[in-house]
Enzyme design. Structure first.
Site, PDB file in Angstrom:
ATOM      1  N   LEU A   4       1.059  -1.363   0.082  1.00  0.00           N
ATOM      2  CA  LEU A   4       0.118   0.017   0.392  1.00  0.00           C
ATOM      3  C   LEU A   4       0.570   1.290  -0.268  1.00  0.00           C
ATOM      4  O   LEU A   4       0.571   2.329  -1.130  1.00  0.00           O
ATOM      5  CB  LEU A   4      -1.382  -0.055   1.026  1.00  0.00           C
ATOM      6  CG  LEU A   4      -2.437  -1.374   1.321  1.00  0.00           C
ATOM      7  CD1 LEU A   4      -2.917  -0.773   2.456  1.00  0.00           C
ATOM      8  CD2 LEU A   4      -2.465  -0.965  -0.291  1.00  0.00           C
ATOM      9  N   TYR A  10      -3.035 -10.707  15.116  1.00  0.00           N
ATOM     10  CA  TYR A  10      -2.309  -9.762  13.991  1.00  0.00           C
ATOM     11  C   TYR A  10      -3.147  -8.870  14.375  1.00  0.00           C
ATOM     12  O   TYR A  10      -3.866  -7.695  14.173  1.00  0.00           O
ATOM     13  CB  TYR A  10      -2.550  -9.593  12.653  1.00  0.00           C
ATOM     14  CG  TYR A  10      -2.495  -9.075  11.514  1.00  0.00           C
ATOM     15  CD1 TYR A  10      -1.870  -8.017  11.246  1.00  0.00           C
ATOM     16  CD2 TYR A  10      -3.527  -8.673  10.645  1.00  0.00           C
ATOM     17  CE1 TYR A  10      -1.915  -7.229  10.416  1.00  0.00           C
ATOM     18  CE2 TYR A  10      -4.350  -7.683   9.520  1.00  0.00           C
ATOM     19  CZ  TYR A  10      -3.106  -7.050   9.813  1.00  0.00           C
ATOM     20  OH  TYR A  10      -3.238  -5.955   8.034  1.00  0.00           O
ATOM     21  N   ARG A  21     -14.918 -13.625  -1.457  1.00  0.00           N
ATOM     22  CA  ARG A  21     -14.610 -12.372  -0.403  1.00  0.00           C
ATOM     23  C   ARG A  21     -14.201 -11.063  -0.602  1.00  0.00           C
ATOM     24  O   ARG A  21     -15.161  -9.939  -0.364  1.00  0.00           O
ATOM     25  CB  ARG A  21     -13.580 -13.478   0.358  1.00  0.00           C
ATOM     26  CG  ARG A  21     -13.584 -12.017   1.941  1.00  0.00           C
ATOM     27  CD  ARG A  21     -12.239 -12.982   3.012  1.00  0.00           C
ATOM     28  NE  ARG A  21     -12.420 -11.578   3.785  1.00  0.00           N
ATOM     29  CZ  ARG A  21     -11.520 -10.992   3.940  1.00  0.00           C
ATOM     30  NH1 ARG A  21     -10.317 -11.175   2.960  1.00  0.00           N
ATOM     31  NH2 ARG A  21     -11.170 -10.260   5.056  1.00  0.00           N
TER      32      ARG A  21
HETATM   33  P1  NAI Z   1       3.250  -5.271   4.014  1.00  0.00           P
HETATM   34  O1  NAI Z   1       3.867  -5.419   4.298  1.00  0.00           O
HETATM   35  O2  NAI Z   1       2.936  -4.650   2.333  1.00  0.00           O
HETATM   36  O3  NAI Z   1       3.199  -3.048   4.405  1.00  0.00           O
HETATM   37  C1  NAI Z   1       3.864  -3.036   5.240  1.00  0.00           C
HETATM   38  C2  NAI Z   1       5.634  -2.615   5.450  1.00  0.00           C
HETATM   39  O4  NAI Z   1       5.610  -1.998   6.830  1.00  0.00           O
HETATM   40  C3  NAI Z   1       6.884  -3.136   4.798  1.00  0.00           C
HETATM   41  O5  NAI Z   1       7.193  -2.511   3.761  1.00  0.00           O
HETATM   42  C4  NAI Z   1       7.323  -3.711   6.265  1.00  0.00           C
HETATM   43  O6  NAI Z   1       8.888  -3.166   5.605  1.00  0.00           O
HETATM   44  C5  NAI Z   1       7.121  -2.400   7.412  1.00  0.00           C
HETATM   45  N1  NAI Z   1       7.237  -2.365   8.601  1.00  0.00           N
HETATM   46  C6  NAI Z   1       6.935  -4.002   9.083  1.00  0.00           C
HETATM   47  N2  NAI Z   1       7.772  -3.650  10.128  1.00  0.00           N
HETATM   48  C7  NAI Z   1       8.802  -2.449  10.008  1.00  0.00           C
HETATM   49  C8  NAI Z   1       9.267  -2.246  11.528  1.00  0.00           C
HETATM   50  N3  NAI Z   1       9.220  -2.869  12.777  1.00  0.00           N
HETATM   51  N4  NAI Z   1       9.640  -0.931  11.367  1.00  0.00           N
HETATM   52  C9  NAI Z   1       9.506  -0.130  10.071  1.00  0.00           C
HETATM   53  N5  NAI Z   1       8.976  -0.446   9.074  1.00  0.00           N
HETATM   54  C10 NAI Z   1       8.457  -2.112   8.884  1.00  0.00           C
HETATM   55  O7  NAI Z   1       1.778  -4.424   4.084  1.00  0.00           O
HETATM   56  P2  NAI Z   1       0.084  -3.195   3.260  1.00  0.00           P
HETATM   57  O8  NAI Z   1      -0.245  -4.567   2.756  1.00  0.00           O
HETATM   58  O9  NAI Z   1       1.077  -2.458   1.969  1.00  0.00           O
HETATM   59  O10 NAI Z   1      -0.186  -3.173   3.732  1.00  0.00           O
HETATM   60  C11 NAI Z   1      -0.083  -1.737   4.905  1.00  0.00           C
HETATM   61  C12 NAI Z   1      -0.673  -1.209   5.962  1.00  0.00           C
HETATM   62  O11 NAI Z   1      -2.515  -1.881   5.840  1.00  0.00           O
HETATM   63  C13 NAI Z   1      -0.326  -2.108   6.922  1.00  0.00           C
HETATM   64  O12 NAI Z   1      -0.368  -1.826   8.838  1.00  0.00           O
HETATM   65  C14 NAI Z   1      -1.651  -3.368   6.872  1.00  0.00           C
HETATM   66  O13 NAI Z   1      -2.060  -4.195   8.373  1.00  0.00           O
HETATM   67  C15 NAI Z   1      -2.518  -2.232   6.526  1.00  0.00           C
HETATM   68  N6  NAI Z   1      -3.989  -3.006   5.991  1.00  0.00           N
HETATM   69  C16 NAI Z   1      -3.478  -3.905   4.851  1.00  0.00           C
HETATM   70  C17 NAI Z   1      -4.611  -3.903   3.993  1.00  0.00           C
HETATM   71  C18 NAI Z   1      -4.445  -4.782   2.517  1.00  0.00           C
HETATM   72  O14 NAI Z   1      -5.631  -4.628   1.810  1.00  0.00           O
HETATM   73  N7  NAI Z   1      -2.882  -4.106   1.986  1.00  0.00           N
HETATM   74  C19 NAI Z   1      -5.923  -4.526   4.670  1.00  0.00           C
HETATM   75  C20 NAI Z   1      -6.004  -3.864   5.612  1.00  0.00           C
HETATM   76  C21 NAI Z   1      -5.207  -3.103   6.683  1.00  0.00           C
HETATM   77  C1  15L Z   2      -5.064  -7.391   5.753  1.00  0.00           C
HETATM   78  O1  15L Z   2      -5.287  -6.846   6.642  1.00  0.00           O
HETATM   79  C2  15L Z   2      -4.271  -8.286   5.215  1.00  0.00           C
HETATM   80  O2  15L Z   2      -2.568  -6.599   5.920  1.00  0.00           O
HETATM   81  C3  15L Z   2      -3.738  -7.851   3.908  1.00  0.00           C
HETATM   82  O3  15L Z   2      -2.990  -8.521   3.317  1.00  0.00           O
HETATM   83  C4  15L Z   2      -5.069  -8.756   3.122  1.00  0.00           C
HETATM   84  O4  15L Z   2      -5.401 -10.058   4.102  1.00  0.00           O
HETATM   85  C5  15L Z   2      -6.529  -8.103   3.859  1.00  0.00           C
HETATM   86  O5  15L Z   2      -6.242  -7.946   5.141  1.00  0.00           O
HETATM   87  C6  15L Z   2      -8.063  -9.217   3.554  1.00  0.00           C
HETATM   88  O6  15L Z   2      -7.884  -9.268   4.426  1.00  0.00           O
HETATM   89  O7  15L Z   2      -7.959  -9.402   2.076  1.00  0.00           O
END
Ligand code: NAI
Ligand code: 15L
Length: 265
Positions: free
Chosen positions: A13, A134, A172
């Site tokens: 993201l 999580y 989903r």
């Molecule tokens: P992602 O895993 O691709 O990106 C998360 C980033 O956080 C990574 O680049 C990672 O290196 C960094 N990170 C992890 N631990 C760290 C630390 N200790 N210090 C600094 N950086 C750290 O996840 P994504 O998909 O980009 O999601 C972004 C946010 O949105 C997350 O918080 C995730 O929980 C939330 N989210 C994402 C969803 C999705 O559909 N992609 C759905 C629901 C929530």
């Molecule tokens: C999340 O919270 C995760 O970060 C993402 O990787 C997907 O699993 C998403 O939810 C989902 O429910 O599709």
């Protein structure tokens, strides 16, 4: 808008939001534990582990707002979740307080309510029912945000993101899909609205099948423009129908709810 911090900038993201937010602010300060070497005009990069408080305070210094996407984004070991999400979430808010940052977007997740049945329609009164450690960590993040609002007036948008990717890829996601464009527009809206408070919103596009009601947050003026309906035929064709008694179909969180507990060794 001046200087905004984007944590998790190297992630899925983070990368999408970098593209969507080009030219939106004077400076987008990118941060991640993973280095980013190619910067666009108006971007800078600071490598930072969210688990390290002194580094987070230095990172937040001079920023006018924070988009907090960084941390562990799936189920994993408690150690990792504790560092990235529990410590990381607290560090972001405490650093914001010390550095007088007044507005934060917090990427929460649908997995905070993933143990609700797919028959239910959730709103802002629905209880947290996390489907994973999580998901639990996202509840902690939301509570930290509420505390810093009530005590210090730091405003937050707590976006319980569904599934944010270019298009829905399974059945989903016909309910949970959030387009990158809708997420970017929501982020922009958060930083212009006069009063934000500490407001939870379910992060989904304008999908015909929805489990979530955001009417309590209408005052923010976010109107998702995209819809999973556009992809329905393709998804139904490509994603096989599960048996109706498959437990994964019971819960909004899907496999996060039915997967085994992640045990630390
Ligand atoms: P992602 O895993 O691709 O990106 C998360 C980033 O956080 C990574 O680049 C990672 O290196 C960094 N990170 C992890 N631990 C760290 C630390 N200790 N210090 C600094 N950086 C750290 O996840 P994504 O998909 O980009 O999601 C972004 C946010 O949105 C997350 O918080 C995730 O929980 C939330 N989210 C994402 C969803 C999705 O559909 N992609 C759905 C629901 C929530
Ligand atoms: C999340 O919270 C995760 O970060 C993402 O990787 C997907 O699993 C998403 O939810 C989902 O429910 O599709």
């Amino acid at each position: 808008m001046k200087r905004i911090l984007l944590t998790g900038a190297a992630g899925t993201l983070g990368s999408a939001m970098r593209k969507a937010l080009v030219g939106w602010v004077d400076e987008l300060v990118l941060s991640d534990i993973v280095p980013i070497t190619e910067l666009n005009k108006g971007e800078s990069f600071v490598k930072c582990d969210l688990g390290d408080f002194a580094s987070v305070v230095a990172l937040v210094k001079g920023c006018d707002g924070i988009i907090h996407l960084g941390g562990v984004s799936v189920e994993g070991s408690f150690e990792n979740i504790m560092n990235g999400n529990l410590k990381g979430g607290y560090h972001i808010y405490e650093a914001a307080r010390q550095q007088s940052v007044k507005r934060i977007v917090f990427a929460s997740s649908n997995h905070l309510t993933g143990f609700h049945s797919r028959e239910e329609r959730l709103d802002d009164k629905s209880p947290m029912r996390p489907d994973s450690l999580y998901g639990v960590s996202k509840g902690f993040g939301e509570l930290v945000a509420q505390y810093y609002f009530d005590k210090f007036g730091i405003e937050s948008a707590l976006i319980r993101i569904g599934s944010c990717l270019p298009k829905p890829v399974n059945r989903r996601m016909l309910a949970t899909w959030l387009s990158e464009r809708d997420l970017a527009n929501l982020i922009k809206r958060v930083f212009v609205v006069n009063r934000l408070g500490c407001t939870m919103m379910y992060g989904a596009s304008n999908n015909p099948w929805s489990w979530w009601d955001n009417s309590h947050a209408n005052f923010i003026g976010w109107q998702p423009q995209d819809s999973s309906a556009e992809f329905e035929e393709e998804v139904l064709r490509n994603d096989p129908l599960l048996r109706s008694d498959d437990p994964v179909l019971l819960y909004q969180g899907g496999v996060f709810a039915t997967a085994g507990h992640f045990e630390d060794k």
